[in-house]
Design a protein around this motif. Sequence first.
Motif, PDB file in Angstrom:
ATOM      1  N   ASP A   5      21.641  -9.601  24.971  1.00  0.00           N
ATOM      2  CA  ASP A   5      21.463 -11.046  25.110  1.00  0.00           C
ATOM      3  C   ASP A   5      20.122 -11.526  24.572  1.00  0.00           C
ATOM      4  OD1 ASP A   5      23.924 -11.249  26.314  1.00  0.00           O
ATOM      5  OD2 ASP A   5      23.115 -10.994  28.328  1.00  0.00           O
ATOM      6  N   GLN A   6      19.198 -10.591  24.363  1.00  0.00           N
ATOM      7  CA  GLN A   6      17.865 -10.971  23.907  1.00  0.00           C
ATOM      8  C   GLN A   6      17.869 -11.202  22.398  1.00  0.00           C
ATOM      9  OE1 GLN A   6      15.370 -11.532  25.990  1.00  0.00           O
ATOM     10  NE2 GLN A   6      16.711 -11.003  27.697  1.00  0.00           N
ATOM     11  N   PRO A   7      17.146 -12.215  21.947  1.00  0.00           N
ATOM     12  CA  PRO A   7      17.073 -12.433  20.495  1.00  0.00           C
ATOM     13  C   PRO A   7      16.223 -11.348  19.853  1.00  0.00           C
ATOM     14  CG  PRO A   7      15.587 -13.915  21.611  1.00  0.00           C
ATOM     15  CD  PRO A   7      16.368 -13.195  22.684  1.00  0.00           C
ATOM     16  N   PRO A   8      16.473 -11.035  18.597  1.00  0.00           N
ATOM     17  CA  PRO A   8      15.666  -9.991  17.948  1.00  0.00           C
ATOM     18  C   PRO A   8      14.215 -10.438  17.835  1.00  0.00           C
ATOM     19  CG  PRO A   8      17.047 -11.137  16.351  1.00  0.00           C
ATOM     20  CD  PRO A   8      17.463 -11.618  17.706  1.00  0.00           C
ATOM     21  N   GLU A   9      13.325  -9.493  18.043  1.00  0.00           N
ATOM     22  CA  GLU A   9      11.900  -9.818  17.993  1.00  0.00           C
ATOM     23  C   GLU A   9      11.484 -10.056  16.549  1.00  0.00           C
ATOM     24  OE1 GLU A   9       9.531  -6.904  19.904  1.00  0.00           O
ATOM     25  OE2 GLU A   9      10.712  -6.957  21.745  1.00  0.00           O
ATOM     26  N   LYS A  10      10.666 -11.064  16.367  1.00  0.00           N
ATOM     27  CA  LYS A  10      10.202 -11.387  15.023  1.00  0.00           C
ATOM     28  C   LYS A  10       8.968 -10.547  14.715  1.00  0.00           C
ATOM     29  CE  LYS A  10      11.885 -16.106  15.293  1.00  0.00           C
ATOM     30  NZ  LYS A  10      11.519 -17.526  15.318  1.00  0.00           N
ATOM     31  N   THR A  11       9.066  -9.790  13.649  1.00  0.00           N
ATOM     32  CA  THR A  11       7.917  -8.988  13.248  1.00  0.00           C
ATOM     33  C   THR A  11       7.140  -9.751  12.186  1.00  0.00           C
ATOM     34  OG1 THR A  11       9.265  -7.864  11.589  1.00  0.00           O
ATOM     35  CG2 THR A  11       9.087  -6.816  13.739  1.00  0.00           C
ATOM     36  N   GLU A  12       5.823  -9.673  12.321  1.00  0.00           N
ATOM     37  CA  GLU A  12       4.993 -10.373  11.355  1.00  0.00           C
ATOM     38  C   GLU A  12       4.996  -9.599  10.039  1.00  0.00           C
ATOM     39  OE1 GLU A  12       1.115 -11.051  12.863  1.00  0.00           O
ATOM     40  OE2 GLU A  12       1.843 -11.960  14.712  1.00  0.00           O
ATOM     41  N   LYS A  13       5.223 -10.316   8.975  1.00  0.00           N
ATOM     42  CA  LYS A  13       5.251  -9.666   7.669  1.00  0.00           C
ATOM     43  C   LYS A  13       3.820  -9.415   7.201  1.00  0.00           C
ATOM     44  CE  LYS A  13       9.540 -11.856   6.267  1.00  0.00           C
ATOM     45  NZ  LYS A  13      10.172 -12.769   5.311  1.00  0.00           N
ATOM     46  N   LYS A  14       3.619  -8.193   6.735  1.00  0.00           N
ATOM     47  CA  LYS A  14       2.287  -7.856   6.228  1.00  0.00           C
ATOM     48  C   LYS A  14       2.165  -8.349   4.797  1.00  0.00           C
ATOM     49  CE  LYS A  14       1.659  -3.785   9.065  1.00  0.00           C
ATOM     50  NZ  LYS A  14       1.427  -2.340   9.063  1.00  0.00           N
ATOM     51  N   LYS A  15       1.050  -8.924   4.527  1.00  0.00           N
ATOM     52  CA  LYS A  15       0.810  -9.397   3.168  1.00  0.00           C
ATOM     53  C   LYS A  15       0.500  -8.194   2.279  1.00  0.00           C
ATOM     54  CE  LYS A  15      -1.012 -13.848   4.617  1.00  0.00           C
ATOM     55  NZ  LYS A  15      -2.175 -14.740   4.622  1.00  0.00           N
ATOM     56  N   PRO A  16       1.037  -8.188   1.081  1.00  0.00           N
ATOM     57  CA  PRO A  16       0.730  -7.042   0.197  1.00  0.00           C
ATOM     58  C   PRO A  16      -0.762  -7.033  -0.124  1.00  0.00           C
ATOM     59  CG  PRO A  16       1.900  -8.757  -1.000  1.00  0.00           C
ATOM     60  CD  PRO A  16       1.888  -9.159   0.440  1.00  0.00           C
ATOM     61  N   GLU A  17      -1.319  -5.866   0.069  1.00  0.00           N
ATOM     62  CA  GLU A  17      -2.769  -5.753  -0.144  1.00  0.00           C
ATOM     63  C   GLU A  17      -3.071  -5.756  -1.636  1.00  0.00           C
ATOM     64  OE1 GLU A  17      -4.327  -2.414   1.898  1.00  0.00           O
ATOM     65  OE2 GLU A  17      -3.495  -3.048   3.823  1.00  0.00           O
ATOM     66  N   GLY A  18      -3.901  -6.634  -2.031  1.00  0.00           N
ATOM     67  CA  GLY A  18      -4.298  -6.706  -3.435  1.00  0.00           C
ATOM     68  C   GLY A  18      -5.486  -5.785  -3.701  1.00  0.00           C
ATOM     69  N   THR A  19      -5.692  -5.447  -4.935  1.00  0.00           N
ATOM     70  CA  THR A  19      -6.821  -4.576  -5.266  1.00  0.00           C
ATOM     71  C   THR A  19      -8.092  -5.403  -5.395  1.00  0.00           C
ATOM     72  OG1 THR A  19      -6.391  -4.817  -7.605  1.00  0.00           O
ATOM     73  CG2 THR A  19      -5.341  -2.964  -6.501  1.00  0.00           C
ATOM     74  N   VAL A  20      -9.179  -4.741  -5.131  1.00  0.00           N
ATOM     75  CA  VAL A  20     -10.472  -5.404  -5.225  1.00  0.00           C
ATOM     76  C   VAL A  20     -10.947  -5.410  -6.685  1.00  0.00           C
ATOM     77  CG1 VAL A  20     -12.860  -5.353  -4.383  1.00  0.00           C
ATOM     78  CG2 VAL A  20     -11.000  -4.570  -2.920  1.00  0.00           C
ATOM     79  N   PHE A  21     -10.428  -4.450  -7.433  1.00  0.00           N
ATOM     80  CA  PHE A  21     -10.865  -4.315  -8.829  1.00  0.00           C
ATOM     81  C   PHE A  21     -10.010  -5.157  -9.749  1.00  0.00           C
ATOM     82  CE2 PHE A  21     -11.715  -0.290  -6.621  1.00  0.00           C
ATOM     83  CZ  PHE A  21     -13.090  -0.266  -6.721  1.00  0.00           C
ATOM     84  N   THR A  22     -10.602  -5.616 -10.811  1.00  0.00           N
ATOM     85  CA  THR A  22      -9.888  -6.396 -11.824  1.00  0.00           C
ATOM     86  C   THR A  22      -9.546  -5.475 -12.993  1.00  0.00           C
ATOM     87  OG1 THR A  22     -11.956  -7.009 -12.910  1.00  0.00           O
ATOM     88  CG2 THR A  22     -11.111  -8.508 -11.196  1.00  0.00           C
ATOM     89  N   GLU A  23      -8.829  -6.015 -13.963  1.00  0.00           N
ATOM     90  CA  GLU A  23      -8.448  -5.237 -15.133  1.00  0.00           C
ATOM     91  C   GLU A  23      -9.674  -4.806 -15.938  1.00  0.00           C
ATOM     92  OE1 GLU A  23      -5.542  -4.078 -16.419  1.00  0.00           O
ATOM     93  OE2 GLU A  23      -4.613  -4.620 -14.501  1.00  0.00           O
ATOM     94  N   GLU A  24     -10.635  -5.651 -15.985  1.00  0.00           N
ATOM     95  CA  GLU A  24     -11.850  -5.303 -16.739  1.00  0.00           C
ATOM     96  C   GLU A  24     -12.570  -4.112 -16.106  1.00  0.00           C
ATOM     97  OE1 GLU A  24     -14.536  -8.464 -17.678  1.00  0.00           O
ATOM     98  OE2 GLU A  24     -12.885  -9.813 -18.189  1.00  0.00           O
ATOM     99  N   ASP A  25     -12.570  -4.066 -14.780  1.00  0.00           N
ATOM    100  CA  ASP A  25     -13.193  -2.932 -14.097  1.00  0.00           C
ATOM    101  C   ASP A  25     -12.475  -1.624 -14.437  1.00  0.00           C
ATOM    102  OD1 ASP A  25     -15.038  -4.619 -12.910  1.00  0.00           O
ATOM    103  OD2 ASP A  25     -13.845  -4.879 -11.061  1.00  0.00           O
ATOM    104  N   PHE A  26     -11.152  -1.680 -14.518  1.00  0.00           N
ATOM    105  CA  PHE A  26     -10.386  -0.480 -14.863  1.00  0.00           C
ATOM    106  C   PHE A  26     -10.687  -0.031 -16.291  1.00  0.00           C
ATOM    107  CE2 PHE A  26      -7.485  -1.730 -11.313  1.00  0.00           C
ATOM    108  CZ  PHE A  26      -7.587  -0.553 -10.604  1.00  0.00           C
ATOM    109  N   ARG A  27     -10.782  -0.979 -17.229  1.00  0.00           N
ATOM    110  CA  ARG A  27     -11.094  -0.622 -18.628  1.00  0.00           C
ATOM    111  C   ARG A  27     -12.494   0.001 -18.732  1.00  0.00           C
ATOM    112  NH1 ARG A  27      -9.340  -6.119 -20.371  1.00  0.00           N
ATOM    113  NH2 ARG A  27      -7.098  -6.015 -20.152  1.00  0.00           N
ATOM    114  N   LYS A  28     -13.383  -0.588 -18.006  1.00  0.00           N
ATOM    115  CA  LYS A  28     -14.756  -0.080 -18.017  1.00  0.00           C
ATOM    116  C   LYS A  28     -14.808   1.343 -17.465  1.00  0.00           C
ATOM    117  CE  LYS A  28     -19.343  -1.358 -16.387  1.00  0.00           C
ATOM    118  NZ  LYS A  28     -20.109  -2.239 -15.542  1.00  0.00           N
ATOM    119  N   PHE A  29     -14.028   1.587 -16.395  1.00  0.00           N
ATOM    120  CA  PHE A  29     -13.971   2.908 -15.780  1.00  0.00           C
ATOM    121  C   PHE A  29     -13.367   3.925 -16.742  1.00  0.00           C
ATOM    122  CE2 PHE A  29     -11.486   6.002 -13.320  1.00  0.00           C
ATOM    123  CZ  PHE A  29     -12.492   6.608 -12.623  1.00  0.00           C
TER     124      PHE A  29
END
Length: 140
Positions: A108-132
């Motif tokens: 009889d209980q409604p399904p519990e709503k789970t909070e969706k996790k936001k996809p974690e973005g990277t701290v580095f940019t494309e330029e940082d990867f090229r430099k590396f």
Amino acid sequence: MSASLLRRGLELLEPPGRAKAPPGLQRGRAGPRAAGAARRRKRAPEPGRSKATVKGRVVKSAIEEYHKKKPVNHLRENLQYMLKGRLVADKAVTEQVLAQNRGRKSKDQPPEKTEKKKPEGTVFTEEDFRKFEREYFGIP
């Protein structure tokens, strides 16, 4: 004292002008079954007109009968009735009422709503990867 002795005693006490016993104490109608049987007797048909004859009957118009039984659309009246009262309860109150009416079983209980996790973005940019890549692999 039996009913017959009682009847005979009443017959002796009744005035001389009266010949019959009271209707409740007549012979042949003793007990509740006799009274029920008298009610169940079929009445004799009265010498009136026969119901099988056509004389005196009113002919019903088929169009009038159709109009009487024609379905009526109550949509407009129902809409006015529904729109007339526009009192809406608070969201918290409605949730509380629904929670009270809900059963205690898990089904009889409604399904519990789970909070969706936001996809974690990277701290580095494309330029940082090229430099590396240039520094690590030595690719120009």
